[in-house]
Design an enzyme around this catalytic site. Structure first.
Site, PDB file in Angstrom:
ATOM      1  N   HIS A 138       0.864  -1.192   0.000  1.00 25.08           N
ATOM      2  CA  HIS A 138       0.000   0.000   0.000  1.00 25.08           C
ATOM      3  C   HIS A 138       0.894   1.234   0.000  1.00 25.08           C
ATOM      4  CE1 HIS A 138      -4.062   1.797   1.416  1.00 25.08           C
ATOM      5  NE2 HIS A 138      -3.322   2.750   0.847  1.00 25.08           N
ATOM      6  N   HIS A 140       1.874   4.864  -1.696  1.00 27.00           N
ATOM      7  CA  HIS A 140       1.636   6.040  -2.522  1.00 27.00           C
ATOM      8  C   HIS A 140       3.006   6.533  -2.979  1.00 27.00           C
ATOM      9  CE1 HIS A 140      -2.634   6.858  -1.110  1.00 27.00           C
ATOM     10  NE2 HIS A 140      -2.209   5.961  -0.214  1.00 27.00           N
ATOM     11  N   LYS A 221      -6.683  -0.087  -8.794  1.00 27.05           N
ATOM     12  CA  LYS A 221      -7.120   0.416  -7.496  1.00 27.05           C
ATOM     13  C   LYS A 221      -8.466   1.109  -7.660  1.00 27.05           C
ATOM     14  CE  LYS A 221      -6.985   1.905  -3.208  1.00 27.05           C
ATOM     15  NZ  LYS A 221      -5.950   2.825  -2.734  1.00 27.05           N
ATOM     16  N   HIS A 223     -10.849   3.441  -5.602  1.00 21.26           N
ATOM     17  CA  HIS A 223     -10.694   4.321  -4.443  1.00 21.26           C
ATOM     18  C   HIS A 223     -11.856   5.294  -4.387  1.00 21.26           C
ATOM     19  CE1 HIS A 223      -9.045   7.296  -1.689  1.00 21.26           C
ATOM     20  NE2 HIS A 223      -8.015   6.514  -1.448  1.00 21.26           N
ATOM     21  N   HIS A 250     -10.295   0.701  -1.729  1.00 22.55           N
ATOM     22  CA  HIS A 250     -10.518   1.661  -0.650  1.00 22.55           C
ATOM     23  C   HIS A 250     -11.990   2.033  -0.774  1.00 22.55           C
ATOM     24  CE1 HIS A 250      -9.358   5.599   1.568  1.00 22.55           C
ATOM     25  NE2 HIS A 250     -10.659   5.644   1.347  1.00 22.55           N
ATOM     26  N   HIS A 276      -6.785  -1.204   4.378  1.00 21.96           N
ATOM     27  CA  HIS A 276      -7.094  -0.719   5.742  1.00 21.96           C
ATOM     28  C   HIS A 276      -8.497  -1.140   6.179  1.00 21.96           C
ATOM     29  CE1 HIS A 276      -8.382   2.427   3.015  1.00 21.96           C
ATOM     30  NE2 HIS A 276      -7.169   2.942   2.941  1.00 21.96           N
ATOM     31  N   HIS A 324      -6.730  13.633   2.235  1.00 19.35           N
ATOM     32  CA  HIS A 324      -7.849  13.558   1.289  1.00 19.35           C
ATOM     33  C   HIS A 324      -8.325  14.928   0.824  1.00 19.35           C
ATOM     34  CE1 HIS A 324      -8.086   9.255   1.364  1.00 19.35           C
ATOM     35  NE2 HIS A 324      -7.888   9.317   2.669  1.00 19.35           N
ATOM     36  N   ASP A 364       0.674   2.616   3.721  1.00 13.79           N
ATOM     37  CA  ASP A 364      -0.080   3.814   3.323  1.00 13.79           C
ATOM     38  C   ASP A 364       0.848   5.028   3.335  1.00 13.79           C
ATOM     39  OD1 ASP A 364      -2.270   5.175   2.389  1.00 13.79           O
ATOM     40  OD2 ASP A 364      -3.558   4.732   4.083  1.00 13.79           O
TER      41      ASP A 364
END
EC number: 3.5.1.5
Length: 571
Positions: A138, A140, A221, A223, A250, A276, A324, A364
């Site tokens: 995971h 980024h 992914k 999300h 996600h 998660h 976010h 993450d």
């Protein structure tokens, strides 16, 4: 004439043997050696007056053409893996693990299956622990410096998505579209880790998804920040089934397009990796955690909520807001962030990891997680759960092998299986890439001693380059020759889809790294997760957020102190 010595004398020379227990860092966990491949009295050891000399443990006649002659031997290593805790020599050839067994000279020694010759180098692991390189699924890809930080923590593989410090990358592990995927595959040529990228999974038009798989994405992914609707998820899974790639989810925190039940109805019986799964990192509020009970869901945690401490809740609100792209002046944005932080589900997460209901741990990275703390936090949870829940079945005083095997699987073999790369990495097994981490037991889980990547030392704790000995201070992590010149490419793998591999994407882009196709993904189920495949009945009280396993409430107390913390980071 035989010579006898005490076990303590033997251990001081060659490391622990059968029945000896080794404490992991300053945790309460003890690993006990189950088997020793050594022939007592014929141990291979390097140094002045030691056995690895010409005509002794080193064979004077063999050449590298002999299949049993190793390029590198790691001697007398205590191997901790998901399926074994053993003492052995490790033979490496052409960058791959050749053999786990007994090294030496078969002309004068019994039971030798790894030959030391004039072409063999030695890493001495007497008294040290050896593990497989960790796998973080995971990631980024916000900052390329993450790779070195992760490497120096014992991680050797990164899977995720991104293009740098874009808003899309800060929030989602997505490398969108062929152009970005090709650019990131080229960028991976300069990174010291194995790499795999996930594309964007939101499109009703299958061509927009398929072109990303053809461009090298190892999965898609889905999300919520791009829209985690049941429709998007269904279409992504259809493409995944067609091309044997993984879907990482996600889920929808706001429950806008449906609740957890609607998401699972869209998934049907198809396998996916649930990110998660506790929910603080994102996903259906408040009951995403129930998805871990499904046989087709491969659940993971991200590390900011692990382990549950007195500080966990307080730090999370700001993390959600920043990650976010939320606005603190908008009440709805505050409510969005607040809905994800539930102390009851966070308190249950550690217990679910300990029960083997959650199967993996990831970072993450820079998006609510810390890229260099996957391994540390995994072992902190194991310590904390032993402290609160006692021994696991089959464990005993000074023998936590079952718990240790459960926890090491969470960041090695299980993520490898989940993303179709377990034939190449994820364990200390013959035929796999020699991504091998050496630890001093006192520093286990925090600071590796030596990182071997693809059979060559990639990084290590080392002293001043002008020092008269390699331990001259300052001792710190330093890049080694495995990261220089063409070695940077030859010691690591880039994972791509099978279709990209078969269409020779490496030639198209001029890639120099080893390319390997992901495979055997779509038939996976939770029962394939090693030591972490429990599927009990899970429920969440919608009013109190309390978590129940088979009708019994589970929770844990927040830790006020932990091992593997400040005492290891004074300097």
């Amino acid at each position: 004439m035989s010579f006898k010595m005490t076990q303590s004398q033997y251990t001081s020379l060659y490391g622990p043997t059968v029945g000896d227990s080794v404490r992991l860092g300053d945790t309460n966990l003890f690993a006990r050696v189950e088997r020793d491949y050594a022939t007592y009295g014929d141990e291979a050891a390097f140094g002045g007056g030691k056995s690895i000399r010409d005509g002794m443990a080193q064979n004077p006649n063999v050449t590298r053409d002999d299949k049993q002659v190793a390029d590198l031997v790691i001697t007398n290593a205590m191997i901790i893996d998901y399926d074994k805790i053993v003492k052995a020599d490790i033979g490496v050839k052409n960058g791959y693990i050749m053999k786990i067994g007994k090294a030496g000279n078969p002309d004068i020694m019994d039971n030798v299956d790894i030959i030391i010759g004039a072409t063999t180098d030695i890493i001495s692991a007497e008294g040290k622990i050896v593990t497989a390189g960790g796998i973080d699924t995971h990631v980024h890809f916000i900052n390329p410096e993450q790779s070195q930080v992760a490497l120096e923590s014992g991680i050797t593989t990164h899977i995720g998505g991104g293009t740098g410090a874009s808003e899309g990358t800060k929030a989602t592990t997505v490398t969108p579209g062929p152009w970005h995927l090709h650019r990131m595959l080229l960028a991976a040529e300069s990174l010291p880790l194995n790499i795999g990228f996930t594309g964007k999974g939101q499109a009703v038009n299958h061509t927009a998804l398929v072109e990303q798989i053809h461009a090298g994405a190892i999965g898609l992914k889905v999300h919520e920040d791009w829209g985690a609707t049941p429709s998007a998820l269904d279409h992504a899974l259809q493409v995944a089934d067609d091309y044997d790639v993984q879907i990482a989810l996600h889920a929808d925190t706001l429950n806008e397009a449906g609740f957890m039940e609607e998401t699972m109805a869209a998934v049907k019986d198809r396998v996916l990796h649930m990110y998660h799964t506790e929910g603080a990192g994102g996903g259906h509020a408040p009951d995403l955690i129930k998805s871990a009970a499904y046989a087709n869901i491969l659940p993971s945690s991200t590390n900011p909520t692990l382990p549950y401490t007195v500080n966990t809740i307080d730090e999370h609100l700001d993390m959600v807001m920043i990650t976010h792209h939320l606005n603190a002046s908008i009440p709805e944005d505050i409510a969005f962030a607040d809905s994800r932080i539930r102390k009851e589900t966070i308190a249950a997460e550690d217990v679910l990891q300990d029960m083997g209901v959650f199967s993996m741990v990831s970072s993450d990275s820079q998006a609510m997680g810390r890229v260099g703390e996957v391994i540390t936090r995994t072992w902190q949870v194991a310590h904390r759960m032993k402290e609160q829940r006692g021994l696991l079945d089959g464990d005993s005083e000074y023998n936590d092998n079952n718990r240790i095997k459960r926890y090491i699987a969470k960041y090695t073999i299980n993520p490898a299986i989940t993303h179709g790369i377990s034939d190449y990495v994820g364990s200390i097994d013959e035929g796999k890439l020699a991504d091998i981490i050496l630890w001093e037991p006192a520093f286990f889980g925090v600071k590796p001693d030596v990182i071997v990547k693809g059979g060559l030392i990639n990084a290590a704790i080392n002293g001043d380059a002008n020092g008269s000995i390699p331990t001259s201070e300052p001792l710190k992590y330093r890049k080694m020759y495995g990261q220089l010149g063409g070695n940077l490419q030859s010691t690591s793998m880039t994972f791509v889809s099978t279709t990209a591999y078969e269409n020779d994407i490496g030639k198209l882009l001029g890639l120099k790294r080893k390319l390997r196709p992901v495979h055997n993904i779509r038939k996976l189920s939770k029962k394939d997760m090693k030591n972490n495949n429990a599927t009990p009945d899970l429920d969440v009280d919608p009013q109190t957020y309390e978590v129940f396993v088979d009708g019994e409430k589970i929770t844990s107390e927040p830790a006020t102190e932990l091992p593997l913390t400040q005492r290891y980071f004074l300097f």
